[in-house]
Design a protein around this motif. Structure first.
Motif, PDB file in Angstrom:
ATOM      1  N   CYS A 104      14.316   3.549   1.799  1.00 21.24           N
ATOM      2  CA  CYS A 104      13.950   4.382   0.646  1.00 21.24           C
ATOM      3  C   CYS A 104      12.957   3.572  -0.178  1.00 21.24           C
ATOM      4  N   SER A 105      11.871   4.208  -0.600  1.00 18.94           N
ATOM      5  CA  SER A 105      10.831   3.473  -1.325  1.00 18.94           C
ATOM      6  C   SER A 105      11.146   3.344  -2.824  1.00 18.94           C
ATOM      7  N   ARG A 106      12.289   3.820  -3.241  1.00 19.53           N
ATOM      8  CA  ARG A 106      12.851   3.626  -4.592  1.00 19.53           C
ATOM      9  C   ARG A 106      12.070   4.274  -5.731  1.00 19.53           C
ATOM     10  N   HIS A 146       7.548  -7.978  -1.584  1.00 16.41           N
ATOM     11  CA  HIS A 146       8.921  -8.220  -1.141  1.00 16.41           C
ATOM     12  C   HIS A 146       9.627  -6.916  -0.767  1.00 16.41           C
ATOM     13  N   SER A 147       9.454  -5.871  -1.572  1.00 10.88           N
ATOM     14  CA  SER A 147      10.069  -4.566  -1.283  1.00 10.88           C
ATOM     15  C   SER A 147       9.565  -3.585  -2.331  1.00 10.88           C
ATOM     16  N   ASP A 195       0.837  -1.197   0.000  1.00 13.81           N
ATOM     17  CA  ASP A 195       0.000   0.000   0.000  1.00 13.81           C
ATOM     18  C   ASP A 195       0.867   1.241   0.000  1.00 13.81           C
ATOM     19  N   VAL A 196       0.247   2.363  -0.341  1.00 15.26           N
ATOM     20  CA  VAL A 196       0.972   3.631  -0.239  1.00 15.26           C
ATOM     21  C   VAL A 196       0.634   4.245   1.120  1.00 15.26           C
ATOM     22  N   LEU A 197       1.637   4.728   1.818  1.00 20.62           N
ATOM     23  CA  LEU A 197       1.414   5.317   3.149  1.00 20.62           C
ATOM     24  C   LEU A 197       0.514   6.544   3.051  1.00 20.62           C
ATOM     25  N   LYS A 198      -0.495   6.571   3.917  1.00 24.14           N
ATOM     26  CA  LYS A 198      -1.325   7.789   4.032  1.00 24.14           C
ATOM     27  C   LYS A 198      -0.737   8.569   5.193  1.00 24.14           C
ATOM     28  N   PRO A 199      -0.141   9.729   4.943  1.00 25.37           N
ATOM     29  CA  PRO A 199       0.613  10.394   6.008  1.00 25.37           C
ATOM     30  C   PRO A 199      -0.249  11.265   6.908  1.00 25.37           C
ATOM     31  N   ASN A 200      -1.236  10.668   7.536  1.00 24.24           N
ATOM     32  CA  ASN A 200      -2.173  11.459   8.349  1.00 24.24           C
ATOM     33  C   ASN A 200      -1.439  12.316   9.372  1.00 24.24           C
ATOM     34  N   GLY A 201      -1.768  13.589   9.384  1.00 27.49           N
ATOM     35  CA  GLY A 201      -1.183  14.494  10.384  1.00 27.49           C
ATOM     36  C   GLY A 201       0.152  15.084   9.966  1.00 27.49           C
ATOM     37  N   ILE A 202       0.758  14.568   8.877  1.00 24.13           N
ATOM     38  CA  ILE A 202       2.049  15.127   8.438  1.00 24.13           C
ATOM     39  C   ILE A 202       1.766  16.157   7.335  1.00 24.13           C
ATOM     40  N   TYR A 203       2.399  17.297   7.415  1.00 24.46           N
ATOM     41  CA  TYR A 203       2.261  18.364   6.410  1.00 24.46           C
ATOM     42  C   TYR A 203       0.792  18.675   6.097  1.00 24.46           C
ATOM     43  N   CYS A 204      -0.033  18.741   7.135  1.00 22.52           N
ATOM     44  CA  CYS A 204      -1.464  19.090   7.014  1.00 22.52           C
ATOM     45  C   CYS A 204      -2.275  18.059   6.225  1.00 22.52           C
ATOM     46  N   LEU A 229       5.929   3.074  -0.146  1.00 22.60           N
ATOM     47  CA  LEU A 229       5.097   1.870  -0.110  1.00 22.60           C
ATOM     48  C   LEU A 229       5.291   1.226   1.258  1.00 22.60           C
ATOM     49  N   VAL A 230       4.202   0.762   1.822  1.00 18.11           N
ATOM     50  CA  VAL A 230       4.264   0.133   3.147  1.00 18.11           C
ATOM     51  C   VAL A 230       3.485  -1.178   3.102  1.00 18.11           C
TER      52      VAL A 230
END
Ligand code: SF4
Ligand code: SF4
Length: 566
Positions: free
Chosen positions: A314-316, A458-459, A258-267, A411-412
């Motif tokens: 690093c998500s590359r 895998h990564s 999945d793609v990280l949802k950065p809740n709370g970061i940078y608004c 990606l997480v």
């Protein structure tokens, strides 16, 4: 009959060119080996692993009717299979072979003390000979392999692996948790570096899967249970509450990420004009971007964190994705200013480097920030956004107006990955992604035979890399299915049922779930699952477990030799 009469050991001491020979006095070690009990032949070789060296070894096995062979050379990790093969070809059971590592353990670590390195090499040879005299032939059990594979995950990697296997004429069950195939690819707009529409690529892949008679797609399904071993896995899948059993020979894990949802970061989550790169792709795809005057992208959001427990990888792909989307925006809206705030641009490879150059030529602005002093996203009272950033190359601080802030997040792995790792009994790394058996030697295998991994499960990796890895996993899975039989590990544990009290310690500790209790409540090792790690033998309070090839007697003989005994 004494050990001396029973055993006829040959010792082959390798110079490894100058690797060993420039430090260890090989002729001295050879002469020493000849004095050891049970040794009937010893010789030095320039390269024992060369075809000439192997031929000499095979000749000696036959000429001196050796009952055991010792090679003193490099690491068994890479060379043991080669020497074991030579023994087999000469008619000596390969488990009657033993190795002493006099390169890594002598010449490489003691280059300035040649005499001491030579003495140490002699001791290692003495230990190896002591054990070799007690080695016993072992047989590797052979088991039949069902020529059917299970691929878990219907994204680009899973579909690629499934089609590759199906084209090799194997039956494939493709299990996808959603009701349609495609995975994350469905959410993307265009693909870099070719700029083709995702839907075109996706359609081609889905069509290849759907039209292949060897592939059965199980949509809206998840894997609930898995038992068995290579060649004979019994898997249960769940489709909307209904269970279905599948018998498969191999399994490929291609569950994606999945793609990280950065809740709370940078608004993010507080201001609708702060989105992730994936959400930007959807805006582009649905033509909902509007006409923003300024777009600011921020790289490494929630990635490459140095704090303990953080996502320190690093998500590359994010740098290349940001460049790709910046170019698409410039193409659609040439007046829009696009700035990319980065720590390091990781646009590796020729095509991505060209895209990066193109972005610069198209006036995409790149500003380098320091992780210690990250950008600040400020929501003004009128709802507008300003991004404050310190450019470490110009040593100047800028305030950039932003109609849209786009966060490049890594990606997480998903929570459900943990559950699948438990079901399949395969490990996850510290970053939550599935962990291969060996990063270089077995990059798509799990330590558990018959289970393989590919793609972003895998990564983090690009689509092209995911497809390449899927083909690799399909090739690996195809080998045992094409052979229809596999040989499994001969060095396994066995339980003395007269001593076992059934306490269950070994059952709990075996990392491969290879031990179960039989109808008498006594521990029994499944030879096919056992990897010979020795955990059970070391932990059994009754000393009821022994290891083939590492019996107490053999290990004690080595230890006694090391301590100067005979
Ligand atoms: Fe038996 Fe030893 Fe296993 Fe306990 S740990 S169940 S005694 S083999
Ligand atoms: Fe399990 Fe290792 Fe014992 Fe084999 S040797 S049964 S893999 S603990």
């Amino acid at each position: 009959m004494s050990e001396k009469e029973k055993s006829r050991i040959g010792v082959f001491v390798c110079h490894c060119g100058v690797n060993i020979g420039a430090v260890v006095n090989v002729p001295e070690v050879v002469e020493y080996a000849k004095t050891l009990p049970n040794v009937v032949h010893a010789e030095g070789n320039l390269y024992t692993c060369s075809s000439e060296g192997l031929s000499k070894m095979k000749e000696a096995i036959q000429k001196y009717q050796l009952t055991g062979a010792v090679v003193a050379s490099c690491t068994p990790r890479t060379h043991e299979p080669l020497f074991r093969g030579a023994c087999e070809e000469a008619g000596l059971n390969k488990y009657l072979f033993h190795m002493a590592n006099i390169r890594e353990h002598c010449s490489w670590v003691h280059p300035k003390e040649p005499q001491k390195a030579t003495e140490k090499a002699k001791e290692l040879v003495k230990m190896a000979v002591a054990k070799a005299a007690l080695l016993e032939p072992q047989e590797e059990p052979e088991i039949a392999v069902q020529p059917t594979a299970l691929v878990i995950g219907g994204g680009i990697s899973g579909m690629s692996a499934a089609v590759s296997l199906a084209n090799q004429k194997f039956k494939v069950h493709l299990v996808e948790k959603e009701n349609e195939l495609g995975g994350k690819l469905k959410e993307l707009y265009k693909l870099y570096p070719t700029d083709c529409h995702t839907s075109d690529v996706l359609e081609e892949f889905v069509q290849a899967v759907r039209s292949n008679p060897n592939i059965t797609v199980h949509a809206s399904s998840t894997v609930e249970k898995s038992e068995g071993f290579i060649g004979n896995f019994k898997v249960t899948i769940d489709r909307k509450g209904k269970e279905e059993p599948l018998d498969v020979g191999t399994i490929i894990v291609a569950t994606g990420a999945d793609v990280l949802k950065p809740n709370g970061i940078y608004c993010y989550g507080q201001n609708n004009n702060v989105v992730t790169q994936l959400e930007l792709e959807q805006l582009l795809k649905e033509r909902k971007l509007g006409k923003p005057k300024n777009i600011v992208m921020i790289q490494c959001v929630g990635a490459r964190e140095e704090k303990e427990g953080g996502r320190n990888y690093c998500s590359r792909i994010c740098c290349a994705v940001a460049v790709k989307n910046a170019l698409h925006i410039k193409e659609l809206l040439s007046e829009t200013e696009v700035s990319i705030l980065y720590r390091d641009m990781q646009t590796y490879g020729r095509e991505f480097e060209q895209q990066y150059e193109k972005a610069r030529q198209n006036y995409v602005q790149f500003i380098r920030y320091d992780a210690e002093n990250p950008p600040e996203v400020i929501t003004c009272p009128d709802g507008k956004l300003t991004v404050k950033v310190h450019d470490i190359l110009l040593n100047a601080t800028f305030e950039l107006d932003a109609d849209l802030v786009v966060l490049s997040t890594p990606l997480v792995q998903r929570e459900e990955t943990k559950e699948l790792s438990k079901i399949l009994k395969v490990p996850l790394g510290a970053d939550g992604f599935f962990l291969e058996a060996h990063v270089k030697l077995r990059p798509v295998d799990f330590a558990t035979d018959g289970i393989f991994v590919c793609g972003t499960a895998h990564s983090p990796k690009t689509i092209a890399e995911s497809i390449a890895q899927a083909y690799a996993a399909a090739s690996r899975a195809g080998i045992p299915m094409a052979l229809k039989r596999v040989r499994t590990e001969a060095i396994t544990a066995f339980v003395n049922e007269n001593i076992c009290t059934g306490c269950g310690t070994c059952l709990k500790l075996c990392p491969y779930s290879a031990i179960q209790k039989d109808e008498h409540g006594v521990a029994r090792v499944n030879d096919v699952l056992c990897k010979g790690c020795g955990v059970c033998a070391a932990s059994c309070p009754e000393k009821a477990i022994n290891m083939r090839h590492f019996s107490d007697k053999q290990v004690l003989a080595e230890a006694t030799a090391a301590l100067g005994g005979e």
